[in-house]
Design an enzyme around this catalytic site. Structure first.
Site, PDB file in Angstrom:
ATOM      1  N   ASP A   1       1.121  -1.198  -0.156  1.00  0.00           N
ATOM      2  CA  ASP A   1       0.541   0.091  -0.138  1.00  0.00           C
ATOM      3  C   ASP A   1       0.714   1.486   0.051  1.00  0.00           C
ATOM      4  O   ASP A   1       0.338   1.956   0.587  1.00  0.00           O
ATOM      5  CB  ASP A   1      -0.685  -0.007   1.430  1.00  0.00           C
ATOM      6  CG  ASP A   1      -2.277   1.162   1.311  1.00  0.00           C
ATOM      7  OD1 ASP A   1      -2.370   1.192  -0.092  1.00  0.00           O
ATOM      8  OD2 ASP A   1      -3.100   1.015   2.018  1.00  0.00           O
TER       9      ASP A   1
ATOM     10  N   LYS B   1       2.000   4.907  -1.192  1.00  0.00           N
ATOM     11  CA  LYS B   1       0.880   5.913  -1.703  1.00  0.00           C
ATOM     12  C   LYS B   1       1.963   7.023  -0.563  1.00  0.00           C
ATOM     13  O   LYS B   1       1.955   6.756  -0.081  1.00  0.00           O
ATOM     14  CB  LYS B   1      -0.130   5.943  -1.898  1.00  0.00           C
ATOM     15  CG  LYS B   1      -1.175   5.722  -0.797  1.00  0.00           C
ATOM     16  CD  LYS B   1      -2.527   5.616  -0.512  1.00  0.00           C
ATOM     17  CE  LYS B   1      -2.840   4.802   0.694  1.00  0.00           C
ATOM     18  NZ  LYS B   1      -4.294   4.875   0.954  1.00  0.00           N
TER      19      LYS B   1
ATOM     20  N   ASN C   1       0.394   7.508   2.982  1.00  0.00           N
ATOM     21  CA  ASN C   1       1.254   6.564   3.763  1.00  0.00           C
ATOM     22  C   ASN C   1       2.692   7.040   4.327  1.00  0.00           C
ATOM     23  O   ASN C   1       3.083   6.183   4.941  1.00  0.00           O
ATOM     24  CB  ASN C   1       0.917   5.181   3.600  1.00  0.00           C
ATOM     25  CG  ASN C   1       0.099   4.915   3.333  1.00  0.00           C
ATOM     26  OD1 ASN C   1      -1.322   4.787   4.345  1.00  0.00           O
ATOM     27  ND2 ASN C   1      -0.756   3.760   2.506  1.00  0.00           N
TER      28      ASN C   1
ATOM     29  N   ASP D   1       2.500   3.568   6.856  1.00  0.00           N
ATOM     30  CA  ASP D   1       1.700   2.663   7.285  1.00  0.00           C
ATOM     31  C   ASP D   1       1.470   1.502   6.655  1.00  0.00           C
ATOM     32  O   ASP D   1       1.512   1.695   5.302  1.00  0.00           O
ATOM     33  CB  ASP D   1       0.515   3.523   6.667  1.00  0.00           C
ATOM     34  CG  ASP D   1      -1.543   2.764   7.269  1.00  0.00           C
ATOM     35  OD1 ASP D   1      -1.685   0.896   7.534  1.00  0.00           O
ATOM     36  OD2 ASP D   1      -2.532   3.591   7.395  1.00  0.00           O
TER      37      ASP D   1
ATOM     38  N   THR E   1      -4.758   0.466  -2.675  1.00  0.00           N
ATOM     39  CA  THR E   1      -5.283   1.837  -3.195  1.00  0.00           C
ATOM     40  C   THR E   1      -5.336   1.549  -4.415  1.00  0.00           C
ATOM     41  O   THR E   1      -4.253   1.881  -5.490  1.00  0.00           O
ATOM     42  CB  THR E   1      -4.675   3.376  -2.983  1.00  0.00           C
ATOM     43  OG1 THR E   1      -4.587   3.107  -2.117  1.00  0.00           O
ATOM     44  CG2 THR E   1      -5.837   4.209  -3.375  1.00  0.00           C
TER      45      THR E   1
END
Ligand code: AMP
Length: 293
Positions: A153, A155, A158, A171, A188
């Protein structure tokens, strides 16, 4: 809920905090300061551990909300994974505790806040800044993959920024500890690789794809497969419909690197250690990993 029924066995003391080893944390161990931000399941506060004066970020999650959204398992995994990672570009999770209503995560404090906000402020980053961050990310991901942890994840939302301007992966909600190839759909949309969009098996090379998306977004200010409709984003990802707009002007070396990460066949993506040797990284990234602003 699951978290509250088990004994907190892995309560870790911040490394810099002396003589409080094996402490079982309670809320009263901390002075609570200003709110730092609001997440989906609770709030984050600046806090000081009373005995050591160590400054931390205390993330307060409401059990009822975790339960309602059925994310107890995800939080548990996040805590387990993040508390075992030690890398300058990964936010430390020092420990956790809970009471009847809440779960508290004791996190390293990242004084310069969210990278996402910085990107919004600047619209896009200079090549030197982008390369410095991408190299830091690559080093952190090499470390994670070496421990069989896939982030899944990556991005801007985070990522946090430390006191020296260093990037911190914050995260691990979607991270997974694995030796196998996985099929779960997560992450995402804009940052999902073709194999996850198509729900086929994936491995650690999903993080190389997402790093390629991140590099593009750093340099252009928006992700490469952005579209009005989700279905169009899906289609563009699967086709690897990669276009480089004329503005802002981006060097051909940067485009070359992005093209080598955004490859449909996951086994053909540029390995992270090779990324660190790429001309664009070598010529632009600050070896200290720090970007002062
Ligand atoms: P989260 O629930 O993780 O999305 O956090 C909500 C917001 O709190 C973030 O967007 C940040 O602005 C802030 N925040 C979270 N963790 C930290 C931290 N360790 N240091 C500084 N700010 C943080």
């Amino acid at each position: 809920m699951a978290i509250s029924t088990e004994k907190p066995t892995e309560e870790k003391v911040p490394a810099e905090v002396p003589a409080v080893e094996k402490q079982r944390w309670v809320l009263n161990d901390f002075d609570i300061g200003k709110p730092l931000g609001r997440g989906k399941f609770g709030h984050v506060y600046l806090a000081r551990e009373k005995r050591s004066n160590h400054i931390v970020a205390l993330k307060v999650l409401f059990k009822s909300q975790l339960k309602q959204s059925q994310v107890e398992h995800q939080i548990r995994r996040e805590v387990e994974i993040q508390s075992h990672l030690r890398h300058p570009n990964i936010l430390r999770l020092y420990g956790y505790f809970y009471d009847q209503k809440r779960v508290y995560l004791i996190l390293e404090y990242a004084p310069k806040g969210e990278l996402y906000k910085e990107l919004q402020k600047c619209k896009y980053f200079s090549e030197k800044r982008a390369a410095t961050y991408i190299a830091s990310m690559a080093r952190a991901l090499i470390y994670c993959h070496g421990k069989h942890v896939i982030h899944r994840d990556i991005k801007p939302e985070n990522l946090l920024i430390g006191a020296q301007g260093e990037l911190k992966i914050a995260d691990f909600g979607w991270a997974v500890h694995t030796f196998n190839r996985r099929k779960t759909m997560c992450g995402t949309l804009d940052y999902l690789p073709p194999e996850m969009v198509e729900s086929v098996e994936h491995d650690a090379s999903v993080d190389i794809w997402s790093l390629g998306i991140l590099c593009y977004e750093f340099l252009y200010g928006f992700p490469p497969f952005e579209a009005k409709e989700h279905s169009d984003t899906y289609r563009r990802i699967v086709l690897v419909d990669l276009k480089f707009p004329p503005k802002p002007i981006v060097s051909s070396a940067a485009k070359d690197l992005i093209s080598k990460m955004l490859v449909k066949d996951s086994s053909e993506r540029l390995p992270l250690h090779k990324l660190l040797e790429h001309t664009w990284i070598v010529q632009n990234a600050d070896p200290s990993g720090l970007y002062k602003f």
